[in-house]
Design a protein around this motif. Sequence first.
Motif, PDB file in Angstrom:
ATOM      1  N   ALA A  95      -3.724  -5.516  -1.816  1.00 35.29           N
ATOM      2  CA  ALA A  95      -3.063  -4.272  -2.213  1.00 35.29           C
ATOM      3  C   ALA A  95      -3.817  -3.656  -3.384  1.00 35.29           C
ATOM      4  CB  ALA A  95      -1.628  -4.555  -2.618  1.00 35.29           C
ATOM      5  N   THR A  96      -3.959  -2.344  -3.334  1.00 33.94           N
ATOM      6  CA  THR A  96      -4.604  -1.604  -4.408  1.00 33.94           C
ATOM      7  C   THR A  96      -3.677  -0.484  -4.852  1.00 33.94           C
ATOM      8  OG1 THR A  96      -6.748  -2.019  -3.385  1.00 33.94           O
ATOM      9  CG2 THR A  96      -6.651  -0.282  -5.051  1.00 33.94           C
ATOM     10  N   PRO A 128      10.037   6.572 -11.915  1.00 32.90           N
ATOM     11  CA  PRO A 128       8.591   6.314 -11.795  1.00 32.90           C
ATOM     12  C   PRO A 128       8.248   5.849 -10.379  1.00 32.90           C
ATOM     13  CG  PRO A 128       9.546   5.081 -13.623  1.00 32.90           C
ATOM     14  CD  PRO A 128      10.670   5.658 -12.845  1.00 32.90           C
ATOM     15  N   ILE A 129       7.103   6.302  -9.890  1.00 34.16           N
ATOM     16  CA  ILE A 129       6.673   5.980  -8.529  1.00 34.16           C
ATOM     17  C   ILE A 129       5.279   5.365  -8.572  1.00 34.16           C
ATOM     18  CG2 ILE A 129       6.011   6.990  -6.294  1.00 34.16           C
ATOM     19  CD1 ILE A 129       9.048   6.976  -6.764  1.00 34.16           C
ATOM     20  N   VAL A 130       5.090   4.342  -7.752  1.00 39.51           N
ATOM     21  CA  VAL A 130       3.802   3.675  -7.593  1.00 39.51           C
ATOM     22  C   VAL A 130       3.451   3.719  -6.107  1.00 39.51           C
ATOM     23  CG1 VAL A 130       2.616   1.453  -7.737  1.00 39.51           C
ATOM     24  CG2 VAL A 130       4.226   2.117  -9.521  1.00 39.51           C
ATOM     25  N   ILE A 131       2.232   4.117  -5.794  1.00 40.77           N
ATOM     26  CA  ILE A 131       1.773   4.092  -4.402  1.00 40.77           C
ATOM     27  C   ILE A 131       0.659   3.062  -4.296  1.00 40.77           C
ATOM     28  CG2 ILE A 131       0.748   5.386  -2.491  1.00 40.77           C
ATOM     29  CD1 ILE A 131       1.965   7.915  -3.673  1.00 40.77           C
ATOM     30  N   MET A 132       0.785   2.198  -3.290  1.00 46.86           N
ATOM     31  CA  MET A 132      -0.218   1.158  -3.071  1.00 46.86           C
ATOM     32  C   MET A 132      -0.782   1.295  -1.672  1.00 46.86           C
ATOM     33  SD  MET A 132       1.518  -2.023  -5.053  1.00 46.86           S
ATOM     34  CE  MET A 132      -0.026  -2.855  -5.160  1.00 46.86           C
ATOM     35  N   LYS A 184      -2.609   1.828   5.593  1.00 43.96           N
ATOM     36  CA  LYS A 184      -1.184   1.795   5.280  1.00 43.96           C
ATOM     37  C   LYS A 184      -0.977   2.021   3.784  1.00 43.96           C
ATOM     38  CE  LYS A 184       3.019  -0.924   5.663  1.00 43.96           C
ATOM     39  NZ  LYS A 184       3.632  -2.172   6.127  1.00 43.96           N
ATOM     40  N   TYR A 185      -0.001   2.871   3.466  1.00 42.33           N
ATOM     41  CA  TYR A 185       0.392   3.150   2.085  1.00 42.33           C
ATOM     42  C   TYR A 185       1.875   2.857   1.944  1.00 42.33           C
ATOM     43  CZ  TYR A 185      -4.058   5.559   1.645  1.00 42.33           C
ATOM     44  OH  TYR A 185      -5.386   5.854   1.617  1.00 42.33           O
ATOM     45  N   CYS A 186       2.251   2.270   0.817  1.00 43.99           N
ATOM     46  CA  CYS A 186       3.649   1.997   0.521  1.00 43.99           C
ATOM     47  C   CYS A 186       4.006   2.627  -0.817  1.00 43.99           C
ATOM     48  CB  CYS A 186       3.919   0.501   0.473  1.00 43.99           C
ATOM     49  SG  CYS A 186       3.725  -0.295   2.087  1.00 43.99           S
ATOM     50  N   ILE A 187       5.209   3.163  -0.870  1.00 46.23           N
ATOM     51  CA  ILE A 187       5.691   3.831  -2.075  1.00 46.23           C
ATOM     52  C   ILE A 187       6.769   2.945  -2.693  1.00 46.23           C
ATOM     53  CG2 ILE A 187       6.766   5.911  -3.001  1.00 46.23           C
ATOM     54  CD1 ILE A 187       5.743   7.360  -0.445  1.00 46.23           C
TER      55      ILE A 187
END
Length: 192
Positions: free
Chosen positions: A70-71, A52-56, A147-150
């Motif tokens: 963070a969203t 499972p992957i979440v991108i914030m 900025k996006y973090c995975i």
Amino acid sequence: MSSSQFNRDNEYYDGETLTLVDDNGRSLPCYIEHSIEVDGITYLLLMPTDIPIVIMSWEREDDENEEVEATMLEDDSEIAEIFGNAKAVLAEQNLYLYHTAYTLTAIGELPPLEEDEILTLNIDDEDSQLEPEELQLLASFYHSERKYCIYTPLTPLLFFARYDLENRLELVSPEQENLLPILQELLFDESE
């Protein structure tokens, strides 16, 4: 949450895994962790077969405070906008990103877990008594100056489902129709 288009008699059900399908026709292969029958209805605890992957997305609140907000990306149009970039940065780590039903997933081998790459999410909901969730950082990138973090969750992502009277698989909420005792029994079975 919506019903799957597949049922037990379908070719996609083989007794150990099944495939959930969302309203957009995206699929999510899942392991059947546990099942229980109550009053002629089969309830299932499912876990995705892939990661499972979440991108914030991160946005600075105030340059003086250094606080950030963070969203979690959940909207399909937002995900579609940055999906190519996310896919590219994960591919650099030999992880292959897919826009699957109900969650993003990746195939590949996760990098070793490092303490400084763990994000702890505290849910700001006074009514909720949820435990903080820990996520492992996999990659980050910028898109349109944001900025996006995975991440991937460190605890398994589980889905609670049942077959309806017409033998169709549907996701259900524990609060729906007071199903919490059934979910607790399935979770208890998993911990043994």
